[in-house]
Write a protein that holds these residues in place. Structure first.
Motif, short mmCIF file in Angstrom:
data_model
loop_
_atom_site.label_atom_id
_atom_site.label_comp_id
_atom_site.label_asym_id
_atom_site.label_seq_id
_atom_site.Cartn_x
_atom_site.Cartn_y
_atom_site.Cartn_z
N PHE A 131 -0.80 14.41 2.48
CA PHE A 131 -1.38 13.13 2.90
C PHE A 131 -0.40 12.03 2.54
CE2 PHE A 131 -3.88 9.25 2.57
CZ PHE A 131 -4.51 9.27 3.80
N HIS A 132 -0.03 11.22 3.56
CA HIS A 132 0.95 10.16 3.32
C HIS A 132 0.46 8.79 3.76
CE1 HIS A 132 3.80 13.15 1.99
NE2 HIS A 132 3.60 13.85 3.08
N GLY A 133 -0.80 8.69 4.20
CA GLY A 133 -1.33 7.37 4.57
C GLY A 133 -1.66 7.29 6.04
N ALA A 165 2.13 3.38 -5.17
CA ALA A 165 1.10 2.36 -4.89
C ALA A 165 0.01 2.59 -5.95
CB ALA A 165 0.55 2.45 -3.48
N LYS A 166 -1.24 2.71 -5.53
CA LYS A 166 -2.38 3.07 -6.39
C LYS A 166 -2.27 2.52 -7.82
CE LYS A 166 -4.06 7.03 -3.73
NZ LYS A 166 -5.42 6.69 -3.36
N ASN A 192 5.51 4.53 2.23
CA ASN A 192 6.06 5.68 2.96
C ASN A 192 6.74 5.25 4.25
OD1 ASN A 192 5.44 7.68 1.11
ND2 ASN A 192 3.33 7.85 1.85
N SER A 237 0.85 -1.20 0.00
CA SER A 237 0.00 0.00 0.00
C SER A 237 0.88 1.24 0.00
CB SER A 237 -0.87 0.02 1.26
OG SER A 237 -0.06 0.23 2.39
N GLY A 238 0.22 2.39 -0.18
CA GLY A 238 0.96 3.65 -0.17
C GLY A 238 1.54 3.96 1.21
N ALA A 239 0.74 3.74 2.24
CA ALA A 239 1.22 4.03 3.59
C ALA A 239 2.46 3.19 3.91
CB ALA A 239 0.12 3.75 4.61
N ASP A 277 6.63 11.50 -2.43
CA ASP A 277 5.51 10.57 -2.31
C ASP A 277 4.71 10.67 -3.61
OD1 ASP A 277 3.05 9.39 -1.92
OD2 ASP A 277 2.81 10.11 0.14
N GLU A 311 -4.64 14.49 -1.86
CA GLU A 311 -5.73 14.59 -0.88
C GLU A 311 -5.85 16.00 -0.33
OE1 GLU A 311 -7.76 11.85 -0.38
OE2 GLU A 311 -6.47 11.14 -2.00
N GLU A 363 4.73 15.51 -1.57
CA GLU A 363 4.09 15.04 -2.81
C GLU A 363 4.44 16.06 -3.90
OE1 GLU A 363 -0.32 14.20 -1.67
OE2 GLU A 363 0.66 15.16 0.02
N VAL A 371 2.61 8.29 -4.59
CA VAL A 371 1.56 7.26 -4.49
C VAL A 371 0.38 7.61 -5.39
CG1 VAL A 371 -0.15 6.28 -2.89
CG2 VAL A 371 2.26 6.42 -2.22
N GLN A 372 0.01 8.89 -5.42
CA GLN A 372 -1.13 9.30 -6.26
C GLN A 372 -0.69 9.79 -7.64
OE1 GLN A 372 -5.17 11.99 -5.70
NE2 GLN A 372 -4.25 10.98 -3.96
N1 PLP Z 1 0.37 9.01 -0.22
C1 PLP Z 1 -0.46 9.67 -1.03
C2 PLP Z 1 0.06 10.86 -1.78
C3 PLP Z 1 -1.79 9.29 -1.17
O1 PLP Z 1 -2.61 9.98 -1.97
C4 PLP Z 1 -2.24 8.16 -0.45
C5 PLP Z 1 -3.64 7.73 -0.54
O2 PLP Z 1 -4.51 8.45 -0.96
C6 PLP Z 1 -1.34 7.48 0.38
C7 PLP Z 1 -0.04 7.94 0.46
C8 PLP Z 1 -1.77 6.30 1.17
O3 PLP Z 1 -1.94 5.19 0.32
P1 PLP Z 1 -2.72 3.90 0.84
O4 PLP Z 1 -4.12 4.31 1.09
O5 PLP Z 1 -2.54 2.91 -0.26
O6 PLP Z 1 -2.04 3.47 2.09
#
Ligand code: PLP
Length: 404
Positions: free
Chosen positions: A142-144, A255-256, A112, A107-109, A227, A199, A194, A229-230
């Motif tokens: 937002f990092h999870g 992730a994502k 990170n 996952s993204g979290a 980051d 978010e 990011e 992830v998005q």
């Molecule tokens: N980092 C960013 C920039 C995100 O947008 C998100 C989720 O929206 C995450 C981390 C967390 O990812 P996850 O929900 O897969 O843990």
């Protein structure tokens, strides 16, 4: 399979799932391309894409085939052994990015979490700078939702009731280089940002911000973590959003879109920084599982073979133009933000009720989301065409007309 109605299923969900989500009362059953179908057969144009996940849309034959073939041959072996899809995916990711090495998460979290742990270990163990344990992040980031990830996240609403947080995180306003310079000190280990806040409301930083961060990190001898992830995996029209700026970080998280719908994350880094990890210091049972890695390889192959990088950029511009028309026509819509197919409309919440717009659009057959305190967000599958954009803008216009 259940024969319950949509209303009954929603009621059952409310009684058996933990109450940390507040889902719309729609139960989806299948998807095809940019369309989703609920249990009543109602069709929705999906501009949410599972929150910027379903890069290839729904039911893409290349992804479906890769998953089913892999499921037939091998699902899981753990990191006690090797598997081909993980090795090939890691190689592929290093070819399309600055990175030399890849760690797979789920996952993204978790990506990170791995990045933050690697940064501390690299500074403290490899470089022997034991004092360097602190991170600077940005407000509205937002990092999870793991503990370190919420500690990095610059939004108090995600912290409430979870204190004490992981110590060592400071937050400064996004796109404010001077604030970042002031926050970095002798104990700083890394900056995490990011490249476009997702978010937080689809916020693109000022020109030169990412370059300024790179220079700051180089001057201070600290690490830069992006980051993505998005923003990653062609969402903004390049494989990674950092590639718009030409600025390479030391660590990037994904992730994502990487799995197109299967849960996979990745933390990628330079050769030097990778040596912060030695055998046994960090791990996850499922990381680099053959099933998800094979799926991710299919996602990357399809993005390349079907020209989805340029499609993301071109349809993204077309979408932005359509959204700009809405901004011109409706009081309370302020601006179009974002890049490629990661788009937001800035909204004055005193004039427009965003939740009402999202709900009205859904009733009309368009899925979109809110982001941050003042944005509507559109992150459709990268496979969409201009007719889908036209239809989405038209449905959003109808929703705005109904609510405003
Ligand atoms: N980092 C960013 C920039 C995100 O947008 C998100 C989720 O929206 C995450 C981390 C967390 O990812 P996850 O929900 O897969 O843990």
């Amino acid at each position: 399979m259940s024969t319950l109605s949509q209303v009954e299923l929603a009621a059952l969900a409310e009684s058996v799932l933990t109450p940390n989500y507040k889902p719309a009362p729609v139960v989806f059953e299948r998807g095809n391309g940019v369309w989703l179908y609920d249990v009543n057969g109602k069709r929705y144009l999906d501009f949410a894409a599972g929150i910027a996940v379903c890069a290839l849309g729904h039911g893409h034959p290349a992804l479906t085939k890769a998953i089913s073939q892999q499921a037939e041959s091998l699902l899981h072996v753990s990191n006690l052994y090797l598997n081909k899809p993980a090795i090939e995916l890691a190689q592929r990711l290093t070819e399309i990015s600055f990175a030399d090495r890849v760690y797979f998460s789920n996952s993204g979290a978790e990506s990170n979490e791995a990045a933050l742990k690697l940064a501390r270990r690299y500074l403290q163990v490899v470089r022997g700078e034991g004092n360097r344990s602190e991170f600077v992040s940005t407000t509205k980031s937002f990092h999870g939702r793991t503990w370190a990830a919420i500690s990095a996240t610059g939004q108090p609403k995600y912290h409430k009731g979870f204190g004490p947080l992981v110590p060592g995180f400071t937050h400064v306003p996004y796109s404010d280089l001077e604030a970042m310079k002031a926050a970095v000190g002798p104990n700083t280990c890394a900056i995490i940002v990011e490249p476009i806040q997702g978010e937080g409301g689809v916020v693109v930083p000022d020109e030169g911000y990412l370059l300024g961060l790179r220079q700051l990190c180089d001057d201070e001898g600290i690490l830069l973590i992006f980051d993505e992830v998005q923003t990653g995996i062609a969402r903004t029209g390049h494989w990674f959003a950092y590639q718009h700026s030409g600025v390479c970080p030391d660590i990037i998280t994904l992730a994502k879109g990487l799995g197109g719908g299967v849960p996979i994350g990745a933390m990628m880094c330079s050769e030097t920084v990778a040596h912060g990890f030695q055998p046994g210091v960090h791990a996850t049972t499922y990381g680099g599982n053959p099933l998800v890695c094979r799926a991710a390889l299919a996602v990357l192959d399809t993005i390349e073979a079907d020209g989805l990088l340029s499609n993301s950029a071109e349809q993204g511009d077309y979408l932005a133009a359509g959204l700009q028309d809405l901004v011109d026509d409706f009081d309370g819509l302020l601006s179009v933000r974002g890049r490629g197919l990661m788009r937001g409309i800035g909204v004055d919440p005193a004039i427009i009720d965003r939740a009402a717009i999202v709900s009205a659009a859904r009733d009309m057959g368009l899925l979109l989301t809110t982001a941050g305190a003042d944005a509507l967000r559109l992150v459709p599958p990268l496979i969409l065409g201009s007719s889908h954009v036209d239809e989405a803008v038209s449905l959003l216009r109808q929703a705005l007309e109904e609510v405003c």
